[in-house]
Write an enzyme that holds these catalytic residues in place. Sequence first.
Site, PDB file in Angstrom:
ATOM      1  N   GLU A 110       6.566   5.201  -1.706  1.00 42.00           N
ATOM      2  CA  GLU A 110       6.442   4.197  -0.638  1.00 42.00           C
ATOM      3  C   GLU A 110       7.261   2.969  -1.001  1.00 42.00           C
ATOM      4  O   GLU A 110       7.370   2.614  -2.174  1.00 42.00           O
ATOM      5  CB  GLU A 110       4.970   3.763  -0.512  1.00 42.00           C
ATOM      6  CG  GLU A 110       4.222   4.389   0.649  1.00 42.00           C
ATOM      7  CD  GLU A 110       4.555   3.755   1.998  1.00 42.00           C
ATOM      8  OE1 GLU A 110       5.684   3.241   2.173  1.00 42.00           O
ATOM      9  OE2 GLU A 110       3.687   3.789   2.878  1.00 42.00           O
ATOM     10  N   ASP A 111       7.794   2.311   0.017  1.00 43.31           N
ATOM     11  CA  ASP A 111       8.517   1.067  -0.230  1.00 43.31           C
ATOM     12  C   ASP A 111       7.535  -0.046  -0.584  1.00 43.31           C
ATOM     13  O   ASP A 111       7.635  -0.700  -1.604  1.00 43.31           O
ATOM     14  CB  ASP A 111       9.364   0.676   0.984  1.00 43.31           C
ATOM     15  CG  ASP A 111       8.587   0.701   2.305  1.00 43.31           C
ATOM     16  OD1 ASP A 111       7.384   1.051   2.303  1.00 43.31           O
ATOM     17  OD2 ASP A 111       9.178   0.367   3.348  1.00 43.31           O
ATOM     18  N   VAL A 113       3.273  -1.380  -0.123  1.00 42.22           N
ATOM     19  CA  VAL A 113       1.894  -1.190   0.313  1.00 42.22           C
ATOM     20  C   VAL A 113       1.323  -2.578   0.577  1.00 42.22           C
ATOM     21  O   VAL A 113       1.346  -3.441  -0.296  1.00 42.22           O
ATOM     22  CB  VAL A 113       1.069  -0.444  -0.755  1.00 42.22           C
ATOM     23  CG1 VAL A 113      -0.391  -0.378  -0.349  1.00 42.22           C
ATOM     24  CG2 VAL A 113       1.626   0.956  -0.965  1.00 42.22           C
ATOM     25  N   ASP A 114       0.862  -2.767   1.812  1.00 38.09           N
ATOM     26  CA  ASP A 114       0.349  -4.085   2.207  1.00 38.09           C
ATOM     27  C   ASP A 114      -1.171  -3.992   2.284  1.00 38.09           C
ATOM     28  O   ASP A 114      -1.873  -4.211   1.299  1.00 38.09           O
ATOM     29  CB  ASP A 114       0.999  -4.465   3.536  1.00 38.09           C
ATOM     30  CG  ASP A 114       0.605  -5.846   4.029  1.00 38.09           C
ATOM     31  OD1 ASP A 114      -0.135  -6.544   3.310  1.00 38.09           O
ATOM     32  OD2 ASP A 114       1.029  -6.235   5.132  1.00 38.09           O
ATOM     33  N   GLY A 116      -2.800  -1.204   2.846  1.00 38.20           N
ATOM     34  CA  GLY A 116      -3.212   0.111   2.372  1.00 38.20           C
ATOM     35  C   GLY A 116      -3.513   1.086   3.499  1.00 38.20           C
ATOM     36  O   GLY A 116      -3.825   2.251   3.246  1.00 38.20           O
ATOM     37  N   THR A 118      -1.529   2.539   5.736  1.00 35.96           N
ATOM     38  CA  THR A 118      -0.590   3.666   5.785  1.00 35.96           C
ATOM     39  C   THR A 118      -0.920   4.661   4.671  1.00 35.96           C
ATOM     40  O   THR A 118      -0.989   5.871   4.898  1.00 35.96           O
ATOM     41  CB  THR A 118       0.864   3.153   5.618  1.00 35.96           C
ATOM     42  OG1 THR A 118       1.088   2.123   6.573  1.00 35.96           O
ATOM     43  CG2 THR A 118       1.864   4.270   5.816  1.00 35.96           C
TER      44      THR A 118
HETATM   45  P1  5GP Z   1       0.100  -1.191   5.247  1.00 36.05           P
HETATM   46  O1  5GP Z   1      -0.281   0.000   6.081  1.00 36.05           O
HETATM   47  O2  5GP Z   1      -0.145  -0.997   3.783  1.00 36.05           O
HETATM   48  O3  5GP Z   1      -0.529  -2.461   5.749  1.00 36.05           O
HETATM   49  O4  5GP Z   1       1.619  -1.437   5.490  1.00 36.05           O
HETATM   50  C1  5GP Z   1       2.546  -0.628   4.906  1.00 36.05           C
HETATM   51  C2  5GP Z   1       3.839  -0.585   5.697  1.00 36.05           C
HETATM   52  O5  5GP Z   1       4.068  -1.801   6.398  1.00 36.05           O
HETATM   53  C3  5GP Z   1       5.003  -0.436   4.754  1.00 36.05           C
HETATM   54  O6  5GP Z   1       5.289   0.931   4.503  1.00 36.05           O
HETATM   55  C4  5GP Z   1       6.117  -1.141   5.492  1.00 36.05           C
HETATM   56  O7  5GP Z   1       6.723  -0.254   6.382  1.00 36.05           O
HETATM   57  C5  5GP Z   1       5.404  -2.221   6.275  1.00 36.05           C
HETATM   58  N1  5GP Z   1       5.422  -3.524   5.572  1.00 36.05           N
HETATM   59  C6  5GP Z   1       4.406  -4.165   4.955  1.00 36.05           C
HETATM   60  N2  5GP Z   1       4.799  -5.336   4.428  1.00 36.05           N
HETATM   61  C7  5GP Z   1       6.124  -5.439   4.712  1.00 36.05           C
HETATM   62  C8  5GP Z   1       7.116  -6.437   4.396  1.00 36.05           C
HETATM   63  O8  5GP Z   1       6.902  -7.471   3.760  1.00 36.05           O
HETATM   64  N3  5GP Z   1       8.376  -6.169   4.846  1.00 36.05           N
HETATM   65  C9  5GP Z   1       8.697  -5.053   5.550  1.00 36.05           C
HETATM   66  N4  5GP Z   1       9.966  -4.917   5.937  1.00 36.05           N
HETATM   67  N5  5GP Z   1       7.788  -4.093   5.850  1.00 36.05           N
HETATM   68  C10 5GP Z   1       6.511  -4.290   5.431  1.00 36.05           C
HETATM   69 MG    MG Z   2       6.887   2.008   5.288  1.00 36.84          MG
END
Ligand code: 5GP
Ligand code: MG
Length: 219
Positions: A110-111, A113-114, A116, A118
Amino acid sequence: MEPDTREANPGGPAGVVYTRDELARRVEELGREISAFYRRKLGDESVVVLGVLKGSFVFLADLVRALDLRVQIEFIVASSYGDSTVTSGVVELLYEPAASLEGRHVLLVEDIVDTGTTLERLHVLLAESGARSVEVCALLLKEVEAFEEEARREGSEATDGPLRRPRWVGFDAPDEFLVGYGLDYSENFRHLPYIATLKEPVSPDVRAPGSEQAPPEGQ
Ligand code: 5GP
Ligand code: MG
């Protein structure tokens, strides 16, 4: 290097958070750690490196070249953000891996994880795929405190909860919107060789702090 997308989009990269060299050094370290882990576990078997598109494509390309293992590469497409910088909480799976994961050791890449969300959704899907093991490597982890709190509650680093921390994390990232090295804002800036914070779109007379700051030479 000034990104040429800057004029097309008033919001552009501002301060550099991770330089090209910092990213390269950390990816090499991750490659060594992951190789050591799987060499013990796998013997002669290969690992399926499963990249989450599109954001992981640059990181994955560098990471697999730092692995000293038998590797196969697959991709999955998950979309949670649409065009916004705020998570929608909805994770759509747009493309599934071409090869069967049944009985395979899978390394999900994964690039970032914010929250979590996803990752949680992908864990559920991979559990259904019959994979023999699933580990996660994320270049960036944002909600570090939330993940640590969850781990403390469960009394372990690896829990089955939604906030299970990836086994490998490149950097504990600041809680800002980041672009570059695969990460986009509305499909822009993925090609940047460094990671930067996004300058919010501003009107000419209200400039965001740091908006004059250009990325350092050579980035
Ligand atoms: P989560 O589901 O963990 O909240 O978010 C994960 C996805 O949100 C990452 O795979 C990415 O695609 C997107 N994302 C979260 N934070 C960022 C950020 O700071 N920059 C970008 N470009 N994408 C983000
Ligand atoms: Mg992503």
